[in-house]
Design an enzyme around this catalytic site. Structure first.
Site, PDB file in Angstrom:
ATOM      1  N   ASP A 243       0.420  -2.806  -0.303  1.00  0.00           N
ATOM      2  CA  ASP A 243      -0.145  -1.562  -0.856  1.00  0.00           C
ATOM      3  C   ASP A 243       1.128  -0.387  -0.848  1.00  0.00           C
ATOM      4  O   ASP A 243       1.978  -0.795  -0.350  1.00  0.00           O
ATOM      5  CB  ASP A 243      -1.388  -1.016   0.047  1.00  0.00           C
TER       6      ASP A 243
HETATM    7  C1  BGC Z   1      -4.327   2.568  -2.534  1.00  0.00           C
HETATM    8  C2  BGC Z   1      -4.105   1.427  -3.656  1.00  0.00           C
HETATM    9  C3  BGC Z   1      -3.537   1.722  -4.857  1.00  0.00           C
HETATM   10  C4  BGC Z   1      -2.188   1.980  -4.677  1.00  0.00           C
HETATM   11  C5  BGC Z   1      -1.639   2.501  -6.026  1.00  0.00           C
HETATM   12  C6  BGC Z   1      -2.744   2.915  -2.702  1.00  0.00           C
HETATM   13  O1  BGC Z   1      -2.846   4.172  -1.866  1.00  0.00           O
HETATM   14  O2  BGC Z   1      -4.659   2.237  -1.289  1.00  0.00           O
HETATM   15  O3  BGC Z   1      -5.478   0.797  -3.797  1.00  0.00           O
HETATM   16  O4  BGC Z   1      -3.844   0.708  -5.765  1.00  0.00           O
HETATM   17  O5  BGC Z   1      -2.200   3.455  -3.889  1.00  0.00           O
HETATM   18  O6  BGC Z   1      -1.984   3.732  -6.636  1.00  0.00           O
END
Ligand code: BGC
Length: 744
Positions: A243
């Site tokens: 993540d």
């Molecule tokens: C989120 C993810 C997301 C990623 C990219 C993170 O803050 O938890 O679900 O895909 O950002 O935007």
């Protein structure tokens, strides 16, 4: 003899080794960390393109600048806005799940993406988790059976699904640091199954590691989760993506099965798997082979996606904003809305008899697509309920709209979302001077949470001041109309990434307004839109209640068709709607929304498993959802099959006057379990559409594993011999047929 697939796989592995052999360490390292906010580095010299990713589950997110969380401001990146995963799950339709995946994959490919960061399949542990709207259900079986076709649909387009967030991403409070203590059995029975199914049955090409820690270790550096379970036990050979900002330590990340580090910061060379990794390799602290493993996985996925290799010219091109996509989106929206209550058959309304319709409540006019955090979408359009009603009725009916309650203004979402917020303290600093200190980040998030609470208090005062006039106007208008529809609920000010809800109540004093309206209109139709359950203290007085999750660009169209009966509702709750938050397991044990550490003391007793065990009656139970017609269940037969399987057959008949669809649910309840087990668990379901008077015989085979539990000592699933009650019903609280299956 090897099969064709095995032979091809072997060839691909050879190709991978060939490419790897030609790469320098710098080139390899470029491939395993972000080189832009949403892309990795490629190796142009060898024809290896960067891997381009995008959020998210509700459509392909608008373009950002490569190194700033600022929208690129294009006019060509509006897209189809899909129903949220919570809406999708309430269809209980693997068919819709496949079709939604297919649409999302086509749109992602159409926008030139390689990986779409979806679906979100975390188990909903608490109704207060801010990201619940992005997730499917509190039940692992329902989640798994929808995640698998969704992933297949996406990947049909030569785009990788990225199932997220592995594992147990159950709260937003302290999201980057919170440590969750979870017992092994609960992980295997509750939090793992949907991921396992997505990987093994759905063949997901990629998985996203979660932000949180599980049992002391961050998920993106967690050898146990990634090496032992995901790769070791489940045989996953795709790509694990962190993540954004989920990796904290170079050595730990290098040594475990995370392949691609993504983050929210624009100092790409400083990523843990960039220069710090190179330095550690130079010092001999990490072997180059650790990098090779990661590059292999990425290359393997690139071959699968036809990004490289001899099938490159055959890669699907996809497209976005196709009218066929909107058809599928509408159908899913229609199937997702849930009729919670319908006394006196108040719904559907007879449009022919309505001359004046009064609509009250801000969700009648609100569009939701641009909120929620990373799931935000720049929708091509979004039909709100009021537009849906007006389009349906046409110009000869007088439709009056009243706000009903006050909603305080919030700053525009992109200034406010978590990713932008993470950089807030960095405004005015240069790249390279970024504060990436964990304690600092945590402190900043804590401060933001406090500021939010203070802000909510301030807003309450504003609401108290403005509401009396709005209430009075709405109540007066409600007295003089052929029908009155209230359209309230939640919005992404509370259903959002980065924050948890503070309670389970309807905001903006909506409960008070509904009570007032019910005094003058017994026949008030209460409709609510939201991403997670709310308390409905007035529910005994209301005759009709319709619930919708964020249901995509055609929300208003589906809404009107259900209100006026052109579509018969068939959605069922994929999560329990508790009467009050105090009834929930996490409220009772106090282990939710804490900073630093939570212990999932309830273990398996999450959602209906908890309500069953504690004999607490929820407001609306898991699996509940009414139709404008009625269904009768009969003739349950159970037949033992080979391999300790049980064939379950029963008949469902439409005994009412309208065509409609029913989801029959099959639960298994061990009669005298040797270990403590939930009272009953969903193991199968089938959705059947029937014309009035028609019936169908449903046949479902329960496999041996549907009777199993996880034995921690053996570290395996075990199916005990003995009696199991098979319960077939219209919901977890409305069991119509029962029988006993005996396993030898
Ligand atoms: C989120 C993810 C997301 C990623 C990219 C993170 O803050 O938890 O679900 O895909 O950002 O935007």
């Amino acid at each position: 003899m090897r099969t064709e697939t095995e032979r091809n796989a072997k060839k691909t592995e050879k190709e991978i080794e060939k490419l790897l052999g030609k790469m320098t360490l710098d080139e390899k390292i470029a491939m395993i960390h972000g080189a832009g906010l949403f892309r990795s580095g490629g190796v142009e010299r060898l024809g290896i393109p960067p891997l381009v990713t995008s959020d998210g589950p509700m459509g392909v997110r608008a373009e950002f600048m490569d190194d700033r969380w600022i929208p690129a401001g294009n006019n060509d990146d509006s897209v189809s806005y899909l129903p949220s995963n919570s809406a999708l799950a309430s269809t209980w339709s693997p068919y819709c799940a496949y079709e939604m995946g297919r649409v999302l994959g086509a749109e992602a490919r159409g926008r030139g993406k390689d990986v779409i960061l979806a679906p979100g399949i975390n188990i909903k542990r608490s109704p207060l988790c801010g990201r619940n709207f992005e997730y499917m259900s509190e039940d692992p079986k329902l989640t798994a059976t929808l995640a698998v076709p969704f992933v297949k649909g996406v990947q049909h387009n030569d785009v990788a699904a990225c199932v997220k967030h592995f594992a147990a991403n159950v709260q937003e409070t302290d999201r980057l640091m919170v440590d969750e203590e979870i017992d092994v059995r609960t992980l295997y029975e509750l939090y793992f199954p949907a991921f396992k199914a997505a990987v093994q049955e759905g063949n997901a090409y990629s998985v996203m590691g979660a932000y949180n820690k599980v049992n002391g270790v961050h998920c993106c550096e967690n050898k146990n989760l990634l090496d032992l379970v995901l790769r070791g036990e489940w045989g996953f050979d795709g790509v694990v993506i962190s993540d954004w900002g989920g990796i904290h330590k170079t050595k730990e990340a290098a040594a475990c099965s995370i392949d691609l580090e993504m983050s929210v910061f624009p100092d790409f060379d400083e990523y843990k798997l960039a220069n710090p990794l190179k330095e550690a390799i130079a010092k001999g602290e990490i072997s180059e082979e650790a990098v090779d493993c990661k590059v292999r996985n990425i290359l393997r996925m690139m071959f699968r996606l036809k990004m490289i290799g001899k099938h490159r010219d055959e890669r699907r091109a996809g497209t976005y904003n196709a009218s066929s996509h909107r058809q599928v989106i509408l159908k899913t929206a229609e199937e997702s809305m849930i009729l919670l209550k319908n006394e006196q058959r108040l719904l559907p309304l007879n449009a022919a008899k309505i001359k004046k319709l009064v609509v009250i409540g801000q969700n009648a006019v609100k569009t939701h697509s641009d909120g929620g955090g990373s799931a935000e979408i720049k929708a091509l359009y979004e039909i709100c309920p009021l537009m849906g009603l007006k389009r349906y009725l046409g110009g000869n009916v007088q439709v009056e709209y009243y706000k009903g309650y006050h909603v305080p203004e919030k700053p525009k979402m992109y200034d406010h979302n978590w990713q932008a917020d993470s950089l807030d303290d960095l405004k005015g600093t240069n790249i390279g001077q970024l504060v990436r200190d964990e304690e600092h980040m945590q402190e900043m998030h804590r401060r933001q949470a406090e500021e939010r609470l203070a802000q909510l208090e301030k807003e309450k005062a504003e609401i108290r001041e403005k509401n009396p006039a709005l209430f009075a106007q709405a109540v007066e208008a409600a007295k003089d109309a052929d029908a009155v529809i209230f359209v309230g609920g939640l919005n992404h000010d509370s259903d959002s990434e980065g924050i948890d809800r503070v309670d389970m109540k309807l905001p903006y004093e909506q409960d008070m307004l509904i009570e007032e309206l019910l005094k003058v209109r017994k026949d008030l139709i209460v409709t609510l839109i939201g991403g997670s359950p709310v308390e409905m203290p007035w529910r005994d007085k209301a005759q009709a209640i319709l619930w919708s999750y964020y249901a995509g660009m055609e929300t208003g169209t589906a809404f009107a068709q259900i209100i006026f009966g052109s579509v018969n509702p068939s959605g069922k709750l994929a999560e329990t709607f508790p009467a009050s938050y105090a009834d929930c397991a996490d409220a009772k044990n106090g282990q939710f929304g804490l900073w630093g550490r939570i212990k999932l003391e309830e273990g398996l007793y999450c959602g209906y498993r908890h309500f069953d065990r504690q004999r607490i009656k929820p407001a609306f139970c898991f699996g509940h959802g009414l139709s404008y017609t009625d269904f009768a269940y009969s003739g349950l037969t159970l037949k033992a099959e080979k391999g300790r399987a049980v064939k379950v057959s029963f008949t469902v008949k439409n005994t009412g006057k309208r065509i409609g669809a029913e989801t029959a649910q099959v639960y298994v309840a061990p009669v005298a379990p040797r270990v403590d087990r939930p009272d009953k668990e969903l193991k199968a379901y089938t959705k059947v559409e029937l014309a009035p008077g028609r019936s169908t015989k449903a046949t479902i085979t329960l496999k041996q594993e549907d009777f199993a539990y996880f034995d921690e000592t053996l570290h395996d699933f075990v199916t005990d011999a003995g009696d199991y009650e098979i319960l077939v019903g219209a919901s977890s609280g409305d069991i119509r047929l029962k029988g006993i299956a005996t396993l030898a």
